[in-house]
Write an enzyme that holds these catalytic residues in place. Structure first.
Site: not given
Ligand code: SAH
Length: 465
Positions: A251, A273, A304, A306, A386
């Site tokens: 991703d 995405k 990214g 979990d 998000m």
């Molecule tokens: N599965 C991911 C989330 C996916 S949704 C998890 O568990 O983290 C994507 C959102 O995750 C982004 O829009 C943002 O809000 C957040 N996000 C992911 N990585 C981030 C980071 N390093 N710093 C800040 N926000 C992050």
């Protein structure tokens, strides 16, 4: 080579430990692990040794050492704090042709005790010949992280199939290919992730195909959480899978340093995405994973954070399950924990928050569609994934539904990476401040009293200010 590494079977053999302190305790514990008959001789005993003797079959003999004590033993460890005495025990033992180890005196030892990585039946022993024990320990630590906990179980599984494989596959080249494919393929992966029954079924499948000269059965898909960005936050399992992968479907949120850890020859497929712009529609991603696994590949679906937190991980493996493709899920550190830790904002705290809510600010339709009453509950930390685009709306709705406009709020950009930036404001001012500071996605909002702790607990600063 100064020493011959051998693995001794000491089951029911008589072993004598002279000395009653910590070191004697550690050596005794090791001897007990291999089923030796242990006698400990000392004028006094460490209390742990006395406790051990209540549980385990060891004999404590409280008396000073005398030369006659070495008789009728197969192996002796001299572990007193008196070097002279240890050396004397070694001389006597050697004279009686009994293998002896004296603690910290390699020159008087017949054998030395290595550092051990125990994945029984698989055992790795490391020694520097007594020259650099700390270096040995460092190497051990590295290998410990490299060798999965269930590696021994995999060795057992292989052992239980050895004879059948030999009977069913005539040529040694055929057998070698079979073992390479199964141990690093689906049966191996299932075993390493702690699923012996499924691993056996996959093994049966593979043996059947191999004996009929059919192509190897399907590969697997590992849905892997890559964490928030800092590659050091990957799990051991995630790292191992990345280094064994044939294909990695990743991703946008997966950070470049993590992609650098993927096995060099593996194919890397970008699946999107960015918000609104889907590089590959979800259905195509699902079909792609199925096709790749059916080709017998080791497929990593890398996401990214979990995979089960706002990651659509559930949807992707649902179709795998329907199509009978073997899969495993490897959790990752979600953005909320990564960002909160690196920004010094504990998500819960006895004084400020007893609960924590994760919500997505991604809009379905025009406006954020959230259960506002729940979101404004007191003594609660609110984490918004998000939420950058809808931040204005979200903050206004929170205030409209009763949250104090002064409620502390933080926006964390690219948490845990060199681009991390933390903007601290109140729920009334966060959106404006984020604009002023030109914050870019990905960002995570944390709203609640816990944000007050940031000024005191922040320890990590990104490098690009
Ligand atoms: N599965 C991911 C989330 C996916 S949704 C998890 O568990 O983290 C994507 C959102 O995750 C982004 O829009 C943002 O809000 C957040 N996000 C992911 N990585 C981030 C980071 N390093 N710093 C800040 N926000 C992050």
């Amino acid at each position: 080579m100064d020493y011959l590494p051998i693995f001794l079977d000491l089951k029911d053999r008589h072993c004598l430990v002279v000395g009653g302190g910590q070191i004697a305790l550690r050596k005794t514990e090791l001897l007990l692990r291999v089923g030796a008959d242990v006698t400990i001789l000392s004028i006094s005993f460490h209390k742990e040794l006395i406790r051990l003797a209540e549980r385990e079959k060891i004999i404590l003999r409280q008396k000073p050492f005398e030369p006659g004590d070495i008789q009728n033993n197969d192996l002796i460890i001299a572990a007193t704090d008196n070097q002279e005495l240890n050396a004397q025990i070694a001389r006597l033992a050697r004279h009686s042709k009994i293998l002896v180890n004296t603690v910290d005196q390699p020159e008087t030892c017949d054998f030395i005790m290595p550092a051990i990585i125990d994945r029984s039946p698989l055992i790795v022993a490391i020694s520097s010949g007594g020259r650099a024990p700390i270096l040995t320990r460092m190497l051990k630590a590295r290998l410990e992280t490299l060798i999965p906990t269930n590696f021994g179980q995999l060795a057992k599984l292989a052992g239980s199939y050895r004879k059948r494989v030999k009977d069913m596959l005539q040529h040694s080249a055929q057998r070698r290919r079979f073992w390479e494919q199964t141990l690093s393929g689906t049966p191996g992966q299932l075993m390493l992730s702690g699923q012996p029954e499924k691993a056996k079924a996959a093994m049966e499948n593979a043996l059947k195909s191999a004996s009929q000269g059919a192509p190897p059965p399907s590969g697997y898909v590992a849905l892997v959480g890559a964490g928030p960005g800092d590659p050091d936050l990957l799990t051991f399992r995630a790292l191992r899978l990345l280094q064994e992968a044939d294909v990695v479907v990743y991703d946008r949120l997966v950070s470049p340093p993590i992609l650098d850890l993927v096995r060099r020859d593996a194919e890397k497929i970008y699946a999107g995405k960015a918000r609104a712009e889907h590089a590959l529609p979800q259905n195509e991603i699902n079909q792609l994973l199925i096709r790749l696994a059916r080709e017998g590949k080791k497929v990593i679906r890398l996401k990214g954070g979990d995979p089960f937190i706002f990651g659509r991980g559930g949807e992707e493996i649902e179709t795998l399950a329907e199509e009978d493709i073997p899969f495993i899920v490897v959790p990752g550190i979600t953005a909320a924990s990564g960002c909160a830790s690196y920004a010094g904002i504990p998500l819960t705290h006895r004084d400020y928050a007893q609960s924590c809510l994760f919500v997505t600010g991604h809009r379905r339709g025009d406006r954020p569609n959230l259960e506002w009453e729940k979101l404004i509950a007191p003594k609660q930390t609110l984490v918004i994934y998000m939420g950058l685009l809808g931040l204005d709306d979200i903050c206004q709705c929170l205030i409209k539904h009763g949250m104090s406009p002064d409620m502390p709020a933080a926006l964390i950009q690219a948490g845990t990476t060199p681009n991390q930036k933390v903007v601290v404001a109140t729920v009334a001012t966060l959106a404006d401040k984020a604009r002023q500071e030109q914050v870019n996605p990905p960002t995570l909002a944390i709203i609640g009293e816990v944000v007050r702790l940031h000024s005191k607990l922040a320890w990590f600063q990104g490098t690009t200010e």
